[in-house]
Scaffold this active site. Structure first.
Site, PDB file in Angstrom:
ATOM      1  N   HIS A  41       0.851  -1.189   0.000  1.00 54.25           N
ATOM      2  CA  HIS A  41       0.000   0.000   0.000  1.00 54.25           C
ATOM      3  C   HIS A  41       0.884   1.235   0.000  1.00 54.25           C
ATOM      4  O   HIS A  41       1.885   1.299   0.708  1.00 54.25           O
ATOM      5  CB  HIS A  41      -0.915   0.046   1.227  1.00 54.25           C
ATOM      6  CG  HIS A  41      -1.777   1.277   1.261  1.00 54.25           C
ATOM      7  ND1 HIS A  41      -2.944   1.370   0.545  1.00 54.25           N
ATOM      8  CD2 HIS A  41      -1.613   2.469   1.879  1.00 54.25           C
ATOM      9  CE1 HIS A  41      -3.482   2.567   0.736  1.00 54.25           C
ATOM     10  NE2 HIS A  41      -2.688   3.254   1.531  1.00 54.25           N
ATOM     11  N   ASP A 120     -15.625   1.524   6.591  1.00 52.44           N
ATOM     12  CA  ASP A 120     -14.668   2.527   6.107  1.00 52.44           C
ATOM     13  C   ASP A 120     -15.349   3.541   5.190  1.00 52.44           C
ATOM     14  O   ASP A 120     -15.048   4.737   5.254  1.00 52.44           O
ATOM     15  CB  ASP A 120     -13.513   1.844   5.385  1.00 52.44           C
ATOM     16  CG  ASP A 120     -12.483   2.846   4.879  1.00 52.44           C
ATOM     17  OD1 ASP A 120     -11.952   3.603   5.713  1.00 52.44           O
ATOM     18  OD2 ASP A 120     -12.217   2.877   3.670  1.00 52.44           O
ATOM     19  N   ARG A 127     -15.745  11.815   7.656  1.00 50.08           N
ATOM     20  CA  ARG A 127     -14.487  12.571   7.785  1.00 50.08           C
ATOM     21  C   ARG A 127     -14.380  13.646   6.706  1.00 50.08           C
ATOM     22  O   ARG A 127     -13.903  14.754   6.958  1.00 50.08           O
ATOM     23  CB  ARG A 127     -13.295  11.614   7.696  1.00 50.08           C
ATOM     24  CG  ARG A 127     -13.114  10.731   8.928  1.00 50.08           C
ATOM     25  CD  ARG A 127     -12.205   9.545   8.619  1.00 50.08           C
ATOM     26  NE  ARG A 127     -10.900   9.987   8.162  1.00 50.08           N
ATOM     27  CZ  ARG A 127     -10.100   9.239   7.391  1.00 50.08           C
ATOM     28  NH1 ARG A 127     -10.493   8.039   6.987  1.00 50.08           N
ATOM     29  NH2 ARG A 127      -8.921   9.694   7.025  1.00 50.08           N
ATOM     30  N   SER A 142      -8.266   3.294   8.484  1.00 55.68           N
ATOM     31  CA  SER A 142      -8.819   3.176   7.133  1.00 55.68           C
ATOM     32  C   SER A 142      -7.939   2.289   6.260  1.00 55.68           C
ATOM     33  O   SER A 142      -8.428   1.389   5.566  1.00 55.68           O
ATOM     34  CB  SER A 142      -8.961   4.564   6.513  1.00 55.68           C
ATOM     35  OG  SER A 142      -9.427   4.485   5.188  1.00 55.68           O
ATOM     36  N   LYS A 146      -8.590  -2.383   5.643  1.00 57.09           N
ATOM     37  CA  LYS A 146      -8.806  -2.984   4.316  1.00 57.09           C
ATOM     38  C   LYS A 146      -7.726  -4.013   4.003  1.00 57.09           C
ATOM     39  O   LYS A 146      -8.011  -5.073   3.428  1.00 57.09           O
ATOM     40  CB  LYS A 146      -8.852  -1.892   3.250  1.00 57.09           C
ATOM     41  CG  LYS A 146     -10.039  -0.948   3.376  1.00 57.09           C
ATOM     42  CD  LYS A 146     -10.226  -0.069   2.154  1.00 57.09           C
ATOM     43  CE  LYS A 146      -9.213   1.040   2.050  1.00 57.09           C
ATOM     44  NZ  LYS A 146      -9.449   2.128   3.021  1.00 57.09           N
TER      45      LYS A 146
END
Length: 405
Positions: A41, A120, A127, A142, A146
């Site tokens: 990520h 999420d 947010r 967040s 995932k």
């Protein structure tokens, strides 16, 4: 809002992350894949097409890569948007189809299913409208919820640091984010390593969806920009070494780029996800000595314009955030989630930080539709450059590493 103002400690962040992960489905895999399941990520960067190269390179090393990615919003381009510039490529895959592709190819790059971490989506929307997006505990929960729902064995995190980074503009913030992400991953049973990497200048030479696919194929052919290849090797090497207990991961990744195995995996992946075989063969068969070869296969913008260097010297810095914002105006990204993306537009840098240019020499090519580029945008691009009379050394792209404690 209270979390945004007061923060959460590590235990509280872990509890929130676990609750979000368990708010919907989690993925499951065959037992024989245990010890091979990996993912990556990135916190978002300008010209960041690493996933398109890394996923097939890892698959060529024998890993299983269920890469669930996102679309671009704002100045950062999304992995899914880049891949959708390939006609037919499908990002929405049911879990059984995803597993079949991983069994046959070893990797897939797709979007989040409707019931994977549904909390999420709700929390992010809240947010967004309350101005609490840049909260470290909420960002951590967040991202990691995932990735933990994918049930991978190891995860590598590319935490961007610099003036174009989403959260961490300096090294102190970058290390805080890297530590928070690694700690939350460990609490949920995923072995994670974070690399802090520079995000002051664009990654590679291309910004824009089709252009970034072309540059990815260039790298998959063992060519392309040094900074892009370095990122792929460093991130992939971390993953392999964390699983195998070796220090040969970087070389394993490099070998797949040089001998064509990673390119073959990329070709098989895009076909498995809907691209026409003939088109995939043409696209992956391009020599890619020049990025413009991609226009033989994929859609090109109506016009191209080159800008000329305004003085002679060495490029000492380039404001990549402003370059990305110009690309956003051209249609390469989306200012709002519902906006369409024009895959054919973007910029190709003919010179980069450290390059010597002469006054009147072209330094960038802009691909745009007929009415979308004007003197105002040209001035904005020219203003992104700073020059030096003396040569300069370009610092290493990797700043540091955070491992599980």
């Amino acid at each position: 809002m209270l979390t945004f103002i007061k923060g959460l400690d590590a235990e509280e962040t872990g509890i929130l992350t676990r609750a979000m992960m368990l708010s919907g489905d989690t993925l499951s895999w065959p037992k024989e894949w245990e010890g091979k399941l990996v993912d990556k990520h990135s916190t978002g960067g300008v010209g960041d097409k690493v996933s398109l190269i890394l996923a097939p390179a890892l698959a060529a090393c024998g890993m299983k890569v269920p890469m669930i990615s996102g679309r671009g919003l704002g100045h950062t381009g999304g992995t899914l948007d880049k891949l959708e510039s390939i006609p037919g490529y499908t990002v929405l895959l049911p879990s059984d189809r995803m597993q079949k592709i991983m069994e046959d190819v070893g990797c897939c790059i797709c979007g989040q299913t409707a019931n994977l971490v549904p909390a999420d989506k709700i929390l992010y929307a809240i947010r967004d409208v309350t101005g609490t997006v840049p909260s470290l505990p909420l960002v951590t929960a967040s991202i990691i919820s995932k990735k933990a729902a994918e049930r991978v064995n190891a995860l590598v995190l590319d935490v961007k640091v610099g003036n174009s980074a989403f959260y961490s503009q300096d090294e102190k913030l970058g290390r805080e984010m890297a530590t928070s992400l690694v700690r939350a991953s460990s609490m949920l049973g995923t072995k994670a390593t974070a690399l802090m990497t520079r995000m002051d200048n664009p990654i590679g030479h291309c910004i824009g969806n089709t252009l970034e696919v072309a540059e990815s194929i260039q790298c998959l052919r063992g060519k392309g920009p040094k900074d892009l290849r370095t990122l792929v090797e460093e991130l992939g090497g971390c993953l392999i070494d964390s699983l195998q207990g070796t220090n040969t991961g970087k070389q394993q990744i490099a070998n797949t780029l040089d001998d064509g195995r990673a390119l073959a995996k990329f070709r098989d992946m895009i076909v498995a996800q809907g691209a026409d075989e003939h088109l995939a063969d043409r696209l992956c068969g391009l020599p890619m000595d020049d990025i413009d070869e991609v226009w033989q296969v994929l859609k090109k913008a109506e016009n191209e314009t080159q800008l000329l260097a305004e003085r002679t010297g060495y490029i000492s810095s380039m404001n990549s955030l402003e370059v990305a914002k110009v690309c956003l105006v051209l249609g390469a990204g989306r200012a709002v989630a519902t906006a369409d993306v024009d895959h054919s537009v973007g910029v190709k840098l003919l010179a980069h930080v450290g390059s010597h240019v002469k006054k009147g020499e072209p330094w960038v090519t802009i691909y745009h539709q007929s009415s979308d580029f004007n003197d105002g945008l040209a001035d904005r691009l020219q203003a992104t450059l700073e020059y030096s009379d003396s040569p300069l050394s370009v610092p290493d792209i990797v700043i540091g590493m955070v491992k599980p404690s």
